[in-house]
Write a protein that holds these residues in place. Structure first.
Motif, PDB file in Angstrom:
ATOM      1  N   MET A  58       0.837  -1.201   0.000  1.00 27.33           N
ATOM      2  CA  MET A  58       0.000   0.000   0.000  1.00 27.33           C
ATOM      3  C   MET A  58       0.878   1.261   0.000  1.00 27.33           C
ATOM      4  O   MET A  58       0.609   2.216  -0.737  1.00 27.33           O
ATOM      5  N   ALA A  59       1.955   1.257   0.811  1.00 29.68           N
ATOM      6  CA  ALA A  59       2.857   2.421   0.854  1.00 29.68           C
ATOM      7  C   ALA A  59       3.528   2.608  -0.502  1.00 29.68           C
ATOM      8  O   ALA A  59       3.635   3.741  -1.001  1.00 29.68           O
ATOM      9  N   GLU A  60       3.940   1.509  -1.119  1.00 27.21           N
ATOM     10  CA  GLU A  60       4.605   1.595  -2.438  1.00 27.21           C
ATOM     11  C   GLU A  60       3.640   2.094  -3.506  1.00 27.21           C
ATOM     12  O   GLU A  60       3.987   2.959  -4.317  1.00 27.21           O
ATOM     13  N   ALA A  61       2.446   1.522  -3.532  1.00 22.02           N
ATOM     14  CA  ALA A  61       1.453   1.902  -4.553  1.00 22.02           C
ATOM     15  C   ALA A  61       1.112   3.386  -4.436  1.00 22.02           C
ATOM     16  O   ALA A  61       0.969   4.093  -5.430  1.00 22.02           O
ATOM     17  N   HIS A  62       1.031   3.860  -3.201  1.00 19.13           N
ATOM     18  CA  HIS A  62       0.727   5.262  -2.941  1.00 19.13           C
ATOM     19  C   HIS A  62       1.878   6.141  -3.426  1.00 19.13           C
ATOM     20  O   HIS A  62       1.670   7.138  -4.132  1.00 19.13           O
ATOM     21  N   GLN A  63       3.106   5.737  -3.085  1.00 23.80           N
ATOM     22  CA  GLN A  63       4.301   6.509  -3.453  1.00 23.80           C
ATOM     23  C   GLN A  63       4.507   6.536  -4.970  1.00 23.80           C
ATOM     24  O   GLN A  63       4.917   7.550  -5.529  1.00 23.80           O
ATOM     25  N   GLU A  64       4.211   5.400  -5.619  1.00 27.69           N
ATOM     26  CA  GLU A  64       4.422   5.303  -7.072  1.00 27.69           C
ATOM     27  C   GLU A  64       3.331   6.003  -7.885  1.00 27.69           C
ATOM     28  O   GLU A  64       3.371   6.006  -9.110  1.00 27.69           O
ATOM     29  N   GLY A  65       2.299   6.513  -7.202  1.00 27.51           N
ATOM     30  CA  GLY A  65       1.212   7.166  -7.909  1.00 27.51           C
ATOM     31  C   GLY A  65       0.222   6.188  -8.523  1.00 27.51           C
ATOM     32  O   GLY A  65      -0.617   6.566  -9.357  1.00 27.51           O
ATOM     33  N   ARG A  66       0.305   4.892  -8.104  1.00 24.12           N
ATOM     34  CA  ARG A  66      -0.681   3.917  -8.594  1.00 24.12           C
ATOM     35  C   ARG A  66      -2.053   4.168  -7.972  1.00 24.12           C
ATOM     36  O   ARG A  66      -3.070   3.674  -8.457  1.00 24.12           O
ATOM     37  N   ILE A  67      -2.072   4.908  -6.853  1.00 23.64           N
ATOM     38  CA  ILE A  67      -3.345   5.264  -6.220  1.00 23.64           C
ATOM     39  C   ILE A  67      -3.471   6.787  -6.276  1.00 23.64           C
ATOM     40  O   ILE A  67      -2.533   7.499  -5.907  1.00 23.64           O
ATOM     41  N   LYS A  68      -4.650   7.250  -6.717  1.00 24.58           N
ATOM     42  CA  LYS A  68      -4.872   8.693  -6.823  1.00 24.58           C
ATOM     43  C   LYS A  68      -6.064   9.101  -5.953  1.00 24.58           C
ATOM     44  O   LYS A  68      -6.914   8.258  -5.647  1.00 24.58           O
ATOM     45  N   PRO A  69      -6.116  10.381  -5.593  1.00 24.65           N
ATOM     46  CA  PRO A  69      -7.285  10.834  -4.828  1.00 24.65           C
ATOM     47  C   PRO A  69      -8.570  10.469  -5.579  1.00 24.65           C
ATOM     48  O   PRO A  69      -8.633  10.617  -6.805  1.00 24.65           O
ATOM     49  N   GLY A  70      -9.564   9.967  -4.867  1.00 26.01           N
ATOM     50  CA  GLY A  70     -10.827   9.559  -5.495  1.00 26.01           C
ATOM     51  C   GLY A  70     -10.896   8.070  -5.780  1.00 26.01           C
ATOM     52  O   GLY A  70     -11.969   7.534  -6.075  1.00 26.01           O
ATOM     53  N   ASP A  71      -9.740   7.374  -5.680  1.00 26.57           N
ATOM     54  CA  ASP A  71      -9.719   5.931  -5.998  1.00 26.57           C
ATOM     55  C   ASP A  71     -10.370   5.086  -4.896  1.00 26.57           C
ATOM     56  O   ASP A  71     -10.185   5.355  -3.703  1.00 26.57           O
ATOM     57  N   LEU A  72     -11.076   4.044  -5.337  1.00 32.69           N
ATOM     58  CA  LEU A  72     -11.583   3.028  -4.417  1.00 32.69           C
ATOM     59  C   LEU A  72     -10.584   1.875  -4.427  1.00 32.69           C
ATOM     60  O   LEU A  72     -10.288   1.306  -5.483  1.00 32.69           O
TER      61      LEU A  72
END
Ligand code: ACO
Length: 328
Positions: free
Chosen positions: A295-309
């Protein structure tokens, strides 16, 4: 009630990398077998002078910094691990002191294997709702120190890591914890276990001489079947409870035990490869650390964006399972 969720993310990976070829020097195995059966190419090994609290503290410091708070701001600490610092007291007591937190409640959620971190998130949300304002949740494992390095069927699957989040309420929430689905089927308790050291089979010279302290029992095929069934069902249940549809999922972050398990869960959920986060190739199975690290990696890599479920789903010894739906 203000929304409850994640204020900050952190992770720590030991620097030593062990590849499949490195294992092939020690055991009768090879890169082809390990890659085709598990998807794992390499894993991290904690240094000889690193123990569980070192990894936990490194990940926690990053999560605190990401949340913009210090340890003194914490009201509670939960550590999910099956490879604790010592037999007792719990790793959370050591971590509280190491971080310089106040005299806040600190406890381990141990024994729930790879489902431990998501289960701890479930508990943390309830605690924030009821009593605490800010809860540090850590998933940490040094599996390579308790596993049997001579057993090729299990040793090649594991690695060491720590991941952490700070849970709180209000404006700083980066990912709201919407819904959970957690459960246990104790009929399978003996299928994935390390028995020696408990009261049923205490440590003894005989046990140590026959290597009982590292006798990690696993029925791999049953684990595989149950993991796929429970992880996919739990993911569907959290969506139902949140009133959301599979089409709305931006990313699923599953427990990283084995690429074939992850692919089977993805197929059951009818998702594309780009909708499922995978790093098991780089770190192997790091137990309760896989989900917070991913989760920390995905967040840092931009794989998760604001608004994502985002859906987390995990499965481990017990058998326990736990899934969560998060709104970033
Ligand atoms: N290298 C080479 N050969 C090996 C190795 C190895 N590292 N390990 C086992 N083998 C051999 C066995 O000796 C056996 O040989 P035999 O057929 O001559 O007796 C054969 O390979 C076993 O093959 P399979 O049982 O067919 O292997 P399978 O395809 O079931 O894969 C595995 C085994 C990877 C363990 C799989 O069952 C699995 O992934 N299960 C899930 C278990 C898991 O992920 N556990 C992690 C902890 S629990 C959790 O995180 C949820």
């Amino acid at each position: 009630m203000a929304k409850i969720g994640i204020l900050g993310f952190g992770s720590y990976l030991p620097s030593r990398i062990m590849t499949n070829d490195d294992w092939a020097v020690l055991l009768d195995t090879d890169d082809e077998w390990i890659t085709s059966r598990s998807g794992i190419k390499e894993r991290r090994i904690a240094a000889a002078d690193e123990s569980t609290v070192d990894l936990a503290a490194a990940a926690a410091e990053k999560a605190l910094a990401d949340a913009g708070i210090t340890a003194a701001d914490l009201d509670e600490i939960i550590v999910a691990t099956d490879t604790p610092e010592v037999y007792f007291p719990d790793t959370a007591s050591y971590l509280q002191h190491r971080l310089g937190a106040g005299e806040v409640t600190a406890f381990d959620l141990g024994g729930s294997g790879c489902a431990g971190f998501v289960l701890a998130l479930d508990v943390a949300k309830a605690r924030v709702h009821a009593v605490s304002k800010k809860v540090l949740v850590v998933g940490v494992e040094i599996a390579t120190r308790i596993m049997n390095w001579s057993d090729r069927a299990t040793a090649v699957l594991f690695g060491d890591a720590a991941g952490a989040v700070v849970i709180g309420a209000g404006d700083g929430v980066k990912a709201e914890l919407l819904t959970f689905d957690s459960g246990t089927d104790g009929r399978y308790a003996d299928i994935l276990t390390l028995e020696t050291g408990g009261t049923r089979r205490p440590f003894s010279l005989d046990e140590a001489q026959r290597g009982g302290h590292r006798e990690f029992t696993m029925n791999g095929r049953e684990v595989f079947r149950q993991a796929v069934k429970r992880m996919s069902a739990a993911a569907e249940n959290v969506l139902d409870r949140a009133g959301r549809l599979k089409d709305e999922i931006a990313l699923v972050i599953p427990h990283q035990a084995n690429l074939r398990i992850i692919d089977a869960v993805r197929n059951k959920l009818g998702l594309g490869e780009e909708q499922v986060y995978v790093n098991v190739d780089r770190y192997g199975n790091t137990g309760s650390a896989t989900v917070p690290v991913a989760m920390a990696e995905a967040h840092q890599e931009g794989r998760i964006k604001p608004g994502d479920l985002v859906v987390l789903t995990a499965f481990g010894a017990g058998f326990h399972w736990s899934a969560a739906a998060l709104q970033f």
